[in-house]
Each structure stands twice: as C-alpha cells, then as structure tokens.
Motif scaffolding. Structure first.
Motif, PDB file in Angstrom:
ATOM      1  N   LYS A   5       0.830  -1.208   0.000  1.00 17.71           N
ATOM      2  CA  LYS A   5       0.000   0.000   0.000  1.00 17.71           C
ATOM      3  C   LYS A   5       0.864   1.257   0.000  1.00 17.71           C
ATOM      4  N   ILE A   6       1.920   1.263   0.786  1.00 14.91           N
ATOM      5  CA  ILE A   6       2.809   2.421   0.846  1.00 14.91           C
ATOM      6  C   ILE A   6       3.515   2.612  -0.484  1.00 14.91           C
ATOM      7  N   ILE A  12       1.986   6.914  -6.790  1.00 15.04           N
ATOM      8  CA  ILE A  12       0.957   7.889  -7.163  1.00 15.04           C
ATOM      9  C   ILE A  12       1.443   9.305  -6.880  1.00 15.04           C
ATOM     10  N   ILE A  13       2.070   9.518  -5.730  1.00 16.24           N
ATOM     11  CA  ILE A  13       2.625  10.837  -5.402  1.00 16.24           C
ATOM     12  C   ILE A  13       3.678  11.231  -6.432  1.00 16.24           C
ATOM     13  N   LEU A  17       3.542  14.512  -8.846  1.00 21.58           N
ATOM     14  CA  LEU A  17       4.626  15.503  -8.840  1.00 21.58           C
ATOM     15  C   LEU A  17       5.204  15.720 -10.231  1.00 21.58           C
ATOM     16  N   ILE A  18       5.429  14.647 -10.946  1.00 24.18           N
ATOM     17  CA  ILE A  18       6.008  14.769 -12.282  1.00 24.18           C
ATOM     18  C   ILE A  18       5.084  15.547 -13.204  1.00 24.18           C
ATOM     19  N   VAL A  19       3.795  15.225 -13.181  1.00 26.90           N
ATOM     20  CA  VAL A  19       2.837  15.919 -14.054  1.00 26.90           C
ATOM     21  C   VAL A  19       2.684  17.381 -13.643  1.00 26.90           C
ATOM     22  N   LEU A  30      11.904  16.228 -12.184  1.00 27.25           N
ATOM     23  CA  LEU A  30      12.739  15.107 -11.745  1.00 27.25           C
ATOM     24  C   LEU A  30      12.614  14.853 -10.240  1.00 27.25           C
ATOM     25  N   ILE A  31      12.065  15.823  -9.502  1.00 27.53           N
ATOM     26  CA  ILE A  31      11.807  15.627  -8.072  1.00 27.53           C
ATOM     27  C   ILE A  31      10.868  14.441  -7.879  1.00 27.53           C
ATOM     28  N   GLY A  32      10.012  14.194  -8.849  1.00 29.20           N
ATOM     29  CA  GLY A  32       9.089  13.070  -8.764  1.00 29.20           C
ATOM     30  C   GLY A  32       9.768  11.712  -8.789  1.00 29.20           C
ATOM     31  N   LEU A  33      11.026  11.669  -9.168  1.00 28.94           N
ATOM     32  CA  LEU A  33      11.751  10.398  -9.160  1.00 28.94           C
ATOM     33  C   LEU A  33      12.103   9.935  -7.748  1.00 28.94           C
TER      34      LEU A  33
END
Length: 57
Positions: A5-6, A12-13, A17-19, A30-33
């Motif tokens: 679940k985590i 999803i987070i 963030l990327i979008v 790239l922070i979404g990575l």
C-alpha cells in the motif's frame, strides 16, 4: 520494509509531482523520481522519522 500500500501511494505521489511540475520546468519534474526510488528500495521516510506507520501491512 514497506507494505504494498505504501509503495502504491509513493508511486501515485511521484506521478502527480512529475505531471504537476512538468508545466513549470521539465528539470524540476525530476523531483518526482525521489518517491519512485523510495518505493523501489522499500523505504518510507515518513514511517522512519515518525517511528511508526499508519498504513497497516
């Protein structure tokens, strides 16, 4: 070790963030990575720093 679940929440987070940051700057997205890396490694920084996890395994 984190639960499935985590890992799903972290991915999803990361996608959100990327979008969201892509419109500002592709490099900033790239922070979404970071959450994707945490999900692959199996580490949850929130659970680690709080000393507990609110999502049951």
């Amino acid at each position: 070790m984190t639960s499935t679940k985590i890992k799903i929440v972290q991915i999803i987070i990361a996608i959100v963030l990327i979008v969201a940051l892509w419109g500002i700057s592709p490099w900033l997205s790239l922070i979404g990575l970071v959450p994707i890396i945490f999900a692959c490694v199996g580490f949850c920084p929130v659970c680690y720093f709080l000393g507990r996890c609110s999502i049951k395994k």
